[in-house]
Scaffold this motif. Structure first.
Motif, PDB file in Angstrom:
ATOM      1  N   THR A 145       0.815  -1.220   0.000  1.00 43.98           N
ATOM      2  CA  THR A 145       0.000   0.000   0.000  1.00 43.98           C
ATOM      3  C   THR A 145       0.849   1.270   0.000  1.00 43.98           C
ATOM      4  N   GLU A 146       2.146   1.154  -0.235  1.00 45.12           N
ATOM      5  CA  GLU A 146       3.019   2.336  -0.292  1.00 45.12           C
ATOM      6  C   GLU A 146       2.970   2.929  -1.699  1.00 45.12           C
ATOM      7  N   HIS A 147       2.338   4.094  -1.824  1.00 43.54           N
ATOM      8  CA  HIS A 147       2.076   4.674  -3.139  1.00 43.54           C
ATOM      9  C   HIS A 147       3.345   5.080  -3.880  1.00 43.54           C
ATOM     10  N   THR A 148       4.383   5.508  -3.156  1.00 41.71           N
ATOM     11  CA  THR A 148       5.608   5.920  -3.840  1.00 41.71           C
ATOM     12  C   THR A 148       6.291   4.733  -4.525  1.00 41.71           C
ATOM     13  N   ILE A 149       6.235   3.584  -3.879  1.00 37.62           N
ATOM     14  CA  ILE A 149       6.822   2.383  -4.472  1.00 37.62           C
ATOM     15  C   ILE A 149       6.020   1.951  -5.691  1.00 37.62           C
ATOM     16  N   ARG A 150       4.700   2.006  -5.588  1.00 41.61           N
ATOM     17  CA  ARG A 150       3.855   1.681  -6.747  1.00 41.61           C
ATOM     18  C   ARG A 150       4.182   2.587  -7.932  1.00 41.61           C
ATOM     19  N   ASN A 151       4.383   3.861  -7.650  1.00 43.39           N
ATOM     20  CA  ASN A 151       4.706   4.807  -8.721  1.00 43.39           C
ATOM     21  C   ASN A 151       6.046   4.486  -9.364  1.00 43.39           C
ATOM     22  N   ASP A 152       7.063   4.240  -8.551  1.00 42.50           N
ATOM     23  CA  ASP A 152       8.382   3.941  -9.096  1.00 42.50           C
ATOM     24  C   ASP A 152       8.371   2.647  -9.904  1.00 42.50           C
ATOM     25  N   HIS A 153       7.671   1.642  -9.380  1.00 44.23           N
ATOM     26  CA  HIS A 153       7.570   0.376 -10.105  1.00 44.23           C
ATOM     27  C   HIS A 153       6.884   0.607 -11.460  1.00 44.23           C
ATOM     28  N   GLY A 161       8.584  -0.842 -21.478  1.00 45.00           N
ATOM     29  CA  GLY A 161       7.600  -1.156 -22.504  1.00 45.00           C
ATOM     30  C   GLY A 161       6.421  -1.964 -22.010  1.00 45.00           C
ATOM     31  N   ALA A 162       6.378  -2.265 -20.719  1.00 45.54           N
ATOM     32  CA  ALA A 162       5.256  -3.026 -20.146  1.00 45.54           C
ATOM     33  C   ALA A 162       4.166  -2.040 -19.730  1.00 45.54           C
ATOM     34  N   THR A 163       3.463  -1.520 -20.719  1.00 51.19           N
ATOM     35  CA  THR A 163       2.551  -0.406 -20.461  1.00 51.19           C
ATOM     36  C   THR A 163       1.318  -0.802 -19.655  1.00 51.19           C
ATOM     37  N   GLU A 164       0.788  -1.987 -19.880  1.00 46.46           N
ATOM     38  CA  GLU A 164      -0.423  -2.386 -19.150  1.00 46.46           C
ATOM     39  C   GLU A 164      -0.150  -2.578 -17.665  1.00 46.46           C
ATOM     40  N   PRO A 165       0.897  -3.327 -17.272  1.00 45.71           N
ATOM     41  CA  PRO A 165       1.224  -3.399 -15.842  1.00 45.71           C
ATOM     42  C   PRO A 165       1.560  -2.031 -15.250  1.00 45.71           C
ATOM     43  N   ALA A 166       2.232  -1.181 -16.032  1.00 46.80           N
ATOM     44  CA  ALA A 166       2.562   0.158 -15.548  1.00 46.80           C
ATOM     45  C   ALA A 166       1.303   0.956 -15.261  1.00 46.80           C
ATOM     46  N   LEU A 167       0.316   0.844 -16.136  1.00 45.60           N
ATOM     47  CA  LEU A 167      -0.944   1.557 -15.950  1.00 45.60           C
ATOM     48  C   LEU A 167      -1.601   1.168 -14.632  1.00 45.60           C
ATOM     49  N   HIS A 168      -1.611  -0.122 -14.331  1.00 46.77           N
ATOM     50  CA  HIS A 168      -2.235  -0.580 -13.087  1.00 46.77           C
ATOM     51  C   HIS A 168      -1.461  -0.093 -11.867  1.00 46.77           C
ATOM     52  N   ILE A 188      -0.825  10.214 -16.601  1.00 49.78           N
ATOM     53  CA  ILE A 188      -1.228  11.003 -17.770  1.00 49.78           C
ATOM     54  C   ILE A 188      -0.215  10.842 -18.900  1.00 49.78           C
ATOM     55  N   LEU A 189       1.069  10.837 -18.561  1.00 49.07           N
ATOM     56  CA  LEU A 189       2.108  10.636 -19.568  1.00 49.07           C
ATOM     57  C   LEU A 189       1.934   9.301 -20.274  1.00 49.07           C
ATOM     58  N   LEU A 190       1.680   8.253 -19.508  1.00 51.13           N
ATOM     59  CA  LEU A 190       1.500   6.929 -20.104  1.00 51.13           C
ATOM     60  C   LEU A 190       0.289   6.907 -21.032  1.00 51.13           C
ATOM     61  N   LEU A 191      -0.797   7.531 -20.615  1.00 51.83           N
ATOM     62  CA  LEU A 191      -2.000   7.565 -21.459  1.00 51.83           C
ATOM     63  C   LEU A 191      -1.740   8.338 -22.748  1.00 51.83           C
TER      64      LEU A 191
END
Length: 229
Positions: A145-153, A161-168, A188-191
């Motif tokens: 549940t650590e949002h900063t780690i989710r963002n970095d991952h 290039g793994a855009t779908e996992p990155a989106l989640h 937003i950048l990814l979208l």
């Protein structure tokens, strides 16, 4: 007192994130199996030490890592949180190898998730993308549940290039912390990179991203970088 100290660490100073570009991974050496300890308790510290660590953490957040390291030396606090702050200070002052030694020692401690995140950031800055992904996955496993780690991952996944996992990962980060601008910008950048302009603009309205910020994010898409000078 222990809970106060742990909350201080989890609240986070981790503002110095990933670079805007990552080189291809050139490290072919196999990593050892990553194991994350289950809920290992941190060493208890006094109220005075908690205050000192909070002050040092604030200096790191304000971009004063040299001063933070000096205060850490003066405080002479011997626990996992102090060691973690020292590793962050060393990393932020360009001493990645010294920071890496401390992070590795902390991977079996109560702050293992943040230690793996530090190792992931070091690997990404060195251009070792696959190694970074493994460390950041371990960090996310330890602190889901650590949002900063989710963002970095998510950022490293996007760069790989793994855009779908990155989106989640980005969506998880912004749902966990709606005010976390870095994750909102990355989402937003990814979208934009996926050509989903309507959804990008919808999220921009939701998170209050202004027109100037949107223009900067558009310029970071691959097609706009290629079209630039």
């Amino acid at each position: 007192m222990k809970s106060i100290t742990i909350m201080m660490v989890l609240a986070g100073l981790w503002l110095h994130g990933l670079p805007h570009a990552l080189a291809a991974d050139t490290d072919t050496k196999a990593l050892r199996q990553i194991k994350v300890p289950a809920n290992k308790a941190c060493t208890e510290v006094s109220a005075e030490e908690t205050t000192k660590l909070g002050f040092i953490q604030q200096m790191l957040a304000e971009g004063k890592p040299h001063a933070a390291l000096a205060h850490l030396e003066a405080a002479n606090i011997k626990n996992e949180q102090a060691a973690l702050l020292r590793a962050h200070g060393l990393r932020q002052t360009g001493r990645a190898l010294q920071a890496q030694v401390i992070y590795e020692q902390l991977t079996t401690s109560c702050v293992s998730g943040y230690a793996y995140r530090g190792l992931g950031l070091i690997a990404s800055n060195a251009g070792h993308l696959q190694e970074s992904l493994r460390y950041l996955q371990a960090a996310s496993n330890a602190l889901p549940t650590e949002h900063t780690i989710r963002n970095d991952h998510g950022y490293v996944l996007m760069q790989s290039g793994a855009t779908e996992p990155a989106l989640h990962e980005f969506l998880t980060a912004v749902e966990l912390a709606p005010d976390y601008r870095q994750a909102a910008h990355n989402l937003i950048l990814l979208l934009y990179q996926q050509g989903d302009t309507a959804r990008a603009e919808a999220f921009a309205r939701q998170f209050g991203v202004d027109a100037e910020e949107m223009q900067q994010l558009k310029k970071m898409t691959p097609e706009n970088r290629r079209a630039g000078p």
